[in-house]
Motif scaffolding. Sequence first.
Motif, short mmCIF file in Angstrom:
data_model
loop_
_atom_site.label_atom_id
_atom_site.label_comp_id
_atom_site.label_asym_id
_atom_site.label_seq_id
_atom_site.Cartn_x
_atom_site.Cartn_y
_atom_site.Cartn_z
N HIS A 203 0.84 -1.21 0.00
CA HIS A 203 0.00 0.00 0.00
C HIS A 203 0.88 1.26 0.00
N LEU A 204 1.83 1.25 -0.92
CA LEU A 204 2.76 2.38 -1.02
C LEU A 204 2.45 3.22 -2.26
N GLY A 205 3.00 4.42 -2.27
CA GLY A 205 2.97 5.23 -3.47
C GLY A 205 4.08 4.79 -4.41
N SER A 206 4.03 5.30 -5.62
CA SER A 206 5.02 4.92 -6.62
C SER A 206 6.44 5.24 -6.18
N ARG A 207 6.65 6.45 -5.65
CA ARG A 207 7.98 6.86 -5.22
C ARG A 207 8.47 6.03 -4.05
N ALA A 208 7.57 5.75 -3.09
CA ALA A 208 7.95 4.96 -1.92
C ALA A 208 8.32 3.53 -2.33
N ALA A 209 7.60 2.98 -3.29
CA ALA A 209 7.91 1.63 -3.77
C ALA A 209 9.30 1.58 -4.41
N LEU A 210 9.62 2.63 -5.17
CA LEU A 210 10.94 2.71 -5.78
C LEU A 210 12.02 2.84 -4.71
N ASP A 211 11.74 3.64 -3.66
CA ASP A 211 12.71 3.81 -2.57
C ASP A 211 12.99 2.48 -1.88
N VAL A 212 11.97 1.65 -1.72
CA VAL A 212 12.15 0.33 -1.10
C VAL A 212 13.11 -0.51 -1.94
N MET A 213 12.94 -0.50 -3.25
CA MET A 213 13.81 -1.28 -4.13
C MET A 213 15.24 -0.72 -4.14
N LEU A 214 15.36 0.59 -4.11
CA LEU A 214 16.69 1.20 -4.08
C LEU A 214 17.42 0.85 -2.80
N ALA A 215 16.68 0.82 -1.67
CA ALA A 215 17.30 0.45 -0.40
C ALA A 215 17.77 -1.00 -0.44
N SER A 216 16.95 -1.88 -1.02
CA SER A 216 17.34 -3.29 -1.15
C SER A 216 18.55 -3.43 -2.06
N SER A 217 18.59 -2.61 -3.11
CA SER A 217 19.72 -2.66 -4.04
C SER A 217 21.02 -2.32 -3.33
N ARG A 218 20.98 -1.29 -2.48
CA ARG A 218 22.18 -0.88 -1.74
C ARG A 218 22.58 -1.93 -0.71
N GLU A 219 21.61 -2.45 0.01
CA GLU A 219 21.88 -3.42 1.08
C GLU A 219 22.42 -4.74 0.52
N GLU A 220 21.85 -5.18 -0.58
CA GLU A 220 22.24 -6.48 -1.15
C GLU A 220 23.38 -6.36 -2.15
N GLY A 221 23.73 -5.12 -2.51
CA GLY A 221 24.79 -4.93 -3.48
C GLY A 221 24.44 -5.45 -4.86
N LYS A 222 23.17 -5.31 -5.23
CA LYS A 222 22.70 -5.80 -6.52
C LYS A 222 22.17 -4.63 -7.36
N PRO A 223 22.22 -4.75 -8.69
CA PRO A 223 21.62 -3.72 -9.54
C PRO A 223 20.11 -3.62 -9.29
N LEU A 224 19.57 -2.45 -9.49
CA LEU A 224 18.14 -2.24 -9.25
C LEU A 224 17.28 -3.19 -10.06
N GLN A 225 17.65 -3.42 -11.32
CA GLN A 225 16.83 -4.30 -12.15
C GLN A 225 16.84 -5.74 -11.64
N GLU A 226 17.95 -6.14 -11.01
CA GLU A 226 18.02 -7.50 -10.45
C GLU A 226 17.11 -7.63 -9.24
N VAL A 227 17.09 -6.59 -8.40
CA VAL A 227 16.17 -6.59 -7.26
C VAL A 227 14.74 -6.64 -7.75
N ALA A 228 14.43 -5.82 -8.77
CA ALA A 228 13.07 -5.81 -9.32
C ALA A 228 12.70 -7.15 -9.91
N ARG A 229 13.65 -7.78 -10.61
CA ARG A 229 13.37 -9.08 -11.22
C ARG A 229 13.09 -10.13 -10.14
N GLY A 230 13.79 -10.03 -8.99
CA GLY A 230 13.53 -10.95 -7.90
C GLY A 230 12.12 -10.81 -7.34
N ILE A 231 11.65 -9.55 -7.26
CA ILE A 231 10.29 -9.31 -6.76
C ILE A 231 9.26 -9.89 -7.74
#
Length: 238
Positions: A203-231
């Motif tokens: 139940h997030l907004g578009s920007r908040a959803a992107l921020d969640v993926m960006l945070a995961s990208s930084r924490e996991e050391g993975k490219p954003l598209q790889e995090v998105a593909r995992g979701i």
Amino acid sequence: MDNSQPLASELARLTGQAAGGFLTEENASKAVQSLSYVLRDSIPSAAGAGASIINARGRRESAGATDPVVLRADRLQYELGQGPCLSAWAEQRAIIIQDTRQETRWPKWIAAIADLPLRSVLSAPLTTEGRRIGAIKVYSPSPLVFDDHSVFLIERLANPAAVLLGNVRDREATQRLGLQLGEALANRDVISQAQGILIERMHLGSRAALDVMLASSREEGKPLQEVARGIVNGLADG
């Protein structure tokens, strides 16, 4: 006899094929490899030949050679950043080594090829429409085999060769751009899909959803598209 005439005609034929699209399935490496054999047969006393496409920073993009000795000598030039081929490209003129055992230019390269059966070297630049495409070269295990006539022949062959390789390089650049654009569009789509999943689940907004993926990208050391593909894959697996 002018050995360049039939071989210049052969290069012109290959260039025509490239312009007509017949080399569409060929990549630059194959074209350069074919050119190397044409060169070897064009210059009297040449035992081996090579051709290289070189980019604006002086780095090899593609290279071909008639045998392992030539390939090794070329690789050493690129690794050491010096040698007759690179000088021919940079200075836009033919370079001759009459005897590698007496040569004082390019000391690192000369030392590195000391165990190779190379005594004479002739290299010429490849230039078309003001663009520095690369360089061609021939080698011989004997000293003092290349002369002014050899220079005349290799320079006469260099023009159609430059047109051929320039055509192939342009085609490959277009193909690479197409692949990069396709990949970028695919990444954009998977990121959008992942955003939609997070918006619905959390139940997030578009920007908040992107921020969640960006945070995961930084924490996991993975490219954003790889995090998105995992979701996206996680939803499909679920």
